[in-house]
Design a protein around this motif. Structure first.
Motif, PDB file in Angstrom:
ATOM      1  N   LEU A  45       1.393 -14.234  -4.216  1.00  0.00           N
ATOM      2  CA  LEU A  45       0.175 -14.042  -4.996  1.00  0.00           C
ATOM      3  C   LEU A  45       0.313 -14.555  -6.430  1.00  0.00           C
ATOM      4  O   LEU A  45      -0.692 -14.674  -7.149  1.00  0.00           O
ATOM      5  N   GLY A  46       1.552 -14.808  -6.845  1.00  0.00           N
ATOM      6  CA  GLY A  46       1.771 -15.255  -8.211  1.00  0.00           C
ATOM      7  C   GLY A  46       1.435 -14.184  -9.224  1.00  0.00           C
ATOM      8  O   GLY A  46       0.901 -14.478 -10.303  1.00  0.00           O
ATOM      9  N   ALA A  47       1.739 -12.928  -8.885  1.00  0.00           N
ATOM     10  CA  ALA A  47       1.387 -11.816  -9.776  1.00  0.00           C
ATOM     11  C   ALA A  47       2.419 -10.704  -9.633  1.00  0.00           C
ATOM     12  O   ALA A  47       2.930 -10.447  -8.541  1.00  0.00           O
ATOM     13  N   GLU A  48       2.720 -10.056 -10.751  1.00  0.00           N
ATOM     14  CA  GLU A  48       3.588  -8.882 -10.714  1.00  0.00           C
ATOM     15  C   GLU A  48       2.717  -7.678 -10.372  1.00  0.00           C
ATOM     16  O   GLU A  48       1.693  -7.429 -11.018  1.00  0.00           O
ATOM     17  N   LEU A  49       3.122  -6.921  -9.349  1.00  0.00           N
ATOM     18  CA  LEU A  49       2.289  -5.832  -8.847  1.00  0.00           C
ATOM     19  C   LEU A  49       2.738  -4.462  -9.330  1.00  0.00           C
ATOM     20  O   LEU A  49       1.926  -3.525  -9.384  1.00  0.00           O
ATOM     21  N   PHE A  50       4.028  -4.332  -9.655  1.00  0.00           N
ATOM     22  CA  PHE A  50       4.559  -3.035 -10.079  1.00  0.00           C
ATOM     23  C   PHE A  50       5.424  -3.207 -11.329  1.00  0.00           C
ATOM     24  O   PHE A  50       6.090  -4.225 -11.503  1.00  0.00           O
ATOM     25  N   LEU A  56       0.827  -1.208   0.000  1.00  0.00           N
ATOM     26  CA  LEU A  56       0.000   0.000   0.000  1.00  0.00           C
ATOM     27  C   LEU A  56       0.862   1.259   0.000  1.00  0.00           C
ATOM     28  O   LEU A  56       0.562   2.238  -0.700  1.00  0.00           O
ATOM     29  N   ALA A  57       1.947   1.232   0.768  1.00  0.00           N
ATOM     30  CA  ALA A  57       2.833   2.400   0.809  1.00  0.00           C
ATOM     31  C   ALA A  57       3.439   2.676  -0.566  1.00  0.00           C
ATOM     32  O   ALA A  57       3.471   3.822  -1.030  1.00  0.00           O
ATOM     33  N   VAL A  58       3.907   1.632  -1.249  1.00  0.00           N
ATOM     34  CA  VAL A  58       4.496   1.824  -2.579  1.00  0.00           C
ATOM     35  C   VAL A  58       3.420   2.240  -3.581  1.00  0.00           C
ATOM     36  O   VAL A  58       3.639   3.107  -4.426  1.00  0.00           O
ATOM     37  N   ALA A  59       2.231   1.650  -3.468  1.00  0.00           N
ATOM     38  CA  ALA A  59       1.149   1.980  -4.396  1.00  0.00           C
ATOM     39  C   ALA A  59       0.721   3.425  -4.271  1.00  0.00           C
ATOM     40  O   ALA A  59       0.365   4.071  -5.261  1.00  0.00           O
TER      41      ALA A  59
END
Length: 328
Positions: A48-53, A15-18
């Motif tokens: 999560l098996g997902a790239e978030l950034f 959340l902080a990075v987002a």
């Protein structure tokens, strides 16, 4: 395969990075080393098996999966705070829960409506209202502990101030213009932005409590031939506000739900529809059942009235749009 168990600490890092879209600022906000923060983000992505950034040497941006995770992360962390608050055992004078002090800016606006709904949802809590103007001014009071929550344009705050505050998107609020009844644009039902070319529009310039609003106006007016009117003495009260409008005859930038002022009309702005991004803001780490009640009120009102649905063709600065990402 069992579903992954996500550590709330990793969601807090995400959340902080987002919200900052900058690893160094996010690390400073969380009081951790940047390497540790990057490690937590990689661990969350793996779980999560997902790239978030998407990371480049110049910028950080949310992926589609990151944007999808954002509202879930907010809700999980808020639920955790609510749970902890519910099981805290008060002692001494704290056994009598203190009131929550909330600045709603002006009567009739979004903040007052959220507060009214929160009072219905949590009648056992005392939610005290204050009517001031400007999130910049309110943020100072929140960080000093003299105020608990307020509403406004979170992205317009200084980054160092934002780092110490939590926020929850509330509404994309359509903007409007207040005009003297005999102004040339008053007969219109709506005012296209192009029709304001050549006008000097009052947007709170010089008011130390509202620079985030003046900045939003400058971004909106840029390249459209519209000027922000120079600083004027702050008008306090409806009668004084009415007198200043009648004297100066400058249009006033506002939002569509701004309370009626005698001798004036309020007209929605269109082509495009400019949006004022409203968030609920409180001090990071502050726990009070009243804040949770405000959050539930936001969820209900946003669902009922489409507050977090971005209108097609609506105008909003890019940084504000990122801050306002939600599940709606």
């Amino acid at each position: 395969m069992p579903a992954p168990t996500v550590d709330p600490r990793l969601l807090r890092a995400f959340l902080a990075v987002a919200e900052e879209l900058h690893f160094t600022r996010a690390a400073a906000r969380l009081y951790v080393a940047q390497q540790a923060l990057s490690r937590d983000i990689r661990r969350l992505e793996k779980e999560l098996g997902a790239e978030l950034f998407v990371r480049t040497t110049r910028q950080v941006a949310l992926t589609a999966d990151g944007a999808r995770l954002l509202p879930y992360a907010r809700r999980v962390l808020e639920a955790q705070e609510e749970l902890v608050a519910a099981f805290q055992v008060p002692t001494g004078r704290a056994a009598s829960r203190r009131p929550l002090f909330v600045d709603v800016n002006s009567p009739g606006l979004v903040g007052e409506r959220v507060l009214a709904r929160a009072r219905e949802l949590a009648p056992e809590d005392e939610l005290m209202t204050r009517y001031e103007s400007g999130l910049t001014g309110a943020a100072v009071e929140i960080l000093a502990g003299r105020l608990d929550a307020s509403f406004g344009r979170f992205a317009g705050l200084d980054p160092a101030v934002r780092a110490r505050l939590a926020q929850r998107p509330v509404r994309y609020e359509p903007m409007a213009v207040i005009l003297p009844e005999d102004h040339r644009l008053a007969p219109r039902d709506e005012v296209p932005l192009a029709a304001l070319a050549g006008e000097s529009v009052y947007a709170g310039a010089g008011n130390p409590r509202t620079p985030e609003w003046t900045d939003l106006a400058r971004q909106l007016f840029e390249g459209r031939g519209i000027e922000v009117s120079p600083p004027e003495p702050l008008a306090v009260g409806v009668e004084e506000f009415q007198r200043v409008i009648a004297k100066n005859r400058n249009p006033v930038l506002a939002v569509v739900d701004f309370p009626a002022v005698p001798g004036t009309v309020i007209r929605p702005l269109v082509d495009p529809v400019p949006l004022s991004p409203v968030s609920l803001v409180w001090r990071k780490g502050f726990q009070h059942p009243g804040v949770a009640a405000l959050g539930r009120a936001v969820d209900q009102l946003a669902a009922e009235e489409g507050w977090l649905t971005h209108p097609a063709g609506g105008w909003i600065p890019a940084m504000d749009a990122l801050n306002m990402m939600s599940g709606s």
